[in-house]
Design a protein around this motif. Sequence first.
Motif, PDB file in Angstrom:
ATOM      1  N   GLU A 149       0.866  -1.180   0.000  1.00 38.27           N
ATOM      2  CA  GLU A 149       0.000   0.000   0.000  1.00 38.27           C
ATOM      3  C   GLU A 149       0.901   1.227   0.000  1.00 38.27           C
ATOM      4  OE1 GLU A 149      -2.873  -0.329   3.307  1.00 38.27           O
ATOM      5  OE2 GLU A 149      -2.209  -2.396   3.457  1.00 38.27           O
ATOM      6  N   ASN A 209      -6.953   5.163  -2.698  1.00 40.61           N
ATOM      7  CA  ASN A 209      -7.836   5.932  -1.819  1.00 40.61           C
ATOM      8  C   ASN A 209      -7.156   7.212  -1.354  1.00 40.61           C
ATOM      9  OD1 ASN A 209      -6.707   3.489   0.128  1.00 40.61           O
ATOM     10  ND2 ASN A 209      -6.798   5.426   1.249  1.00 40.61           N
ATOM     11  N   GLU A 218      -3.075   7.099  -1.535  1.00 36.89           N
ATOM     12  CA  GLU A 218      -2.490   5.751  -1.504  1.00 36.89           C
ATOM     13  C   GLU A 218      -2.906   5.000  -2.760  1.00 36.89           C
ATOM     14  OE1 GLU A 218      -2.939   3.341   2.122  1.00 36.89           O
ATOM     15  OE2 GLU A 218      -3.795   1.740   0.894  1.00 36.89           O
ATOM     16  N   GLN A 220      -2.566   0.773  -4.148  1.00 36.03           N
ATOM     17  CA  GLN A 220      -2.170  -0.566  -3.723  1.00 36.03           C
ATOM     18  C   GLN A 220      -1.752  -1.383  -4.935  1.00 36.03           C
ATOM     19  OE1 GLN A 220      -5.880  -0.120  -2.808  1.00 36.03           O
ATOM     20  NE2 GLN A 220      -5.281   1.247  -1.157  1.00 36.03           N
TER      21      GLN A 220
HETATM   22 MN    MN Z   1      -4.713   0.754   2.597  1.00 33.40          MN
END
Ligand code: MN
Length: 388
Positions: A149, A209, A218, A220
């Motif tokens: 992440e 997000n 962020e 991932q």
């Molecule tokens: Mn996360």
Amino acid sequence: CRLIMCPPPPCRVKNMATSASSKLNKAVKQQYMDLPQGGKVQALYIWIDGSGEGLRCKTRTLDSEPKAVEDLPEWNFDGSSTYQSEGSNSDMFLIPVAMFRDPFRKDPNKLVLCEVLKYNRTPAETNLRHTCKQIMSMVQNNHPWFGMEQEYTLLGIDGHPFGWPSNGFPGPQGPYYCAVGADKAYGRDIVESHYRACLYAGVQICGTNAEVMPAQWEFQIGPCEGINMGDHLWVARFILHRVCEDFGVVVSFDPKPISGNWNGAGCHTNFSTKDMREEGGLKVIEDAIEMLAKRHSYHIRAYDPKGGLDNARRLTGHHETSNIDEFSAGVANRGASIRIPRMVGQEKKGYFEDRRPSANCDPYIVTEALVRTCLLKEEGEEPNDYSK
Ligand code: MN
Ligand code: ADP
Ligand code: MN
Ligand code: MN
């Protein structure tokens, strides 16, 4: 022209501090990008420089489209200009190791991630992929999966967080995480462009997000098996730098860009093996955590490029972090070093999350460290040398 009685707007964003090149006419550029390229292919070679954090790149023309990484020629560069060698012996080798579609120049052009070797063909100091690959090949049968992440902060070219008022701070944290709205989400254009560019490239991005601090986001990557984790994360970082360049803003992976009551930026690393993902996996996860508990300082040294100094600013025990000096683990505990997601606790199999890696970590050494401790069952402060 403002009347004397009229107060200034509460949060005036005077200067967005974008770069000069971002203001060049992009429609004019597009006219050239639409030209046919004469059957040739542009290959953008990418490598990690001597800082262990910076990325460099340069392009060469190929006569035909490479179908696999083996089709790509080795190349070289001047290591004395990348903190990688002395001027007197400065030629470094670029060894292609992973190929992606180029989302900027588009098909048939390529992004080519490279390992760096010194003049004597030994790995450069910041080529942490070399050893990582050896360690991953030792545990192939365990099918180690990782998901990282990547948190990051957008800055203007003046180094000030993007969208923050030029004198002062936005309102305190609370409304920004996963937020929507112009007063809460700063820089979504970049997030959207990066996401789509990663999908086009073939980078295994699985989500994004908005984060707790405004201008912090962020993405991932994962789940990726073995060496692919590091390869895909580094290329995703490259794409983010490149997208930000187009918009005239800067991405920072500093683990604590703003001191005080603002969240830092980490790179939580989720990890599982075949055994952990199957029936009875929770026991295997608990055994792995027991091994990790005995090797906290080794991991802290591996989890940022300055051997723990960067993370010392971030892992305070506040702002959803654990204390850098203490190891802890728990189900659904975001203040622990290791978190077992609630779903994993319920299903009694799955994966765990190591919350300690810093946003500017090198994913090769982070994933290597997890494998060494949890699968090769290493103990003590130093990694084992398996070449003997
Ligand atoms: Mn996360
Ligand atoms: P968080 O709740 O901590 O914010 P995210 O949804 O941001 O979690 O990220 C979860 C990460 O876990 C993703 O990178 C995903 O690829 C990874 N992941 C999911 N399943 C596994 C697994 N079995 N093994 C390893 N990583 C996994
Ligand atoms: Mn996060
Ligand atoms: Mn997380």
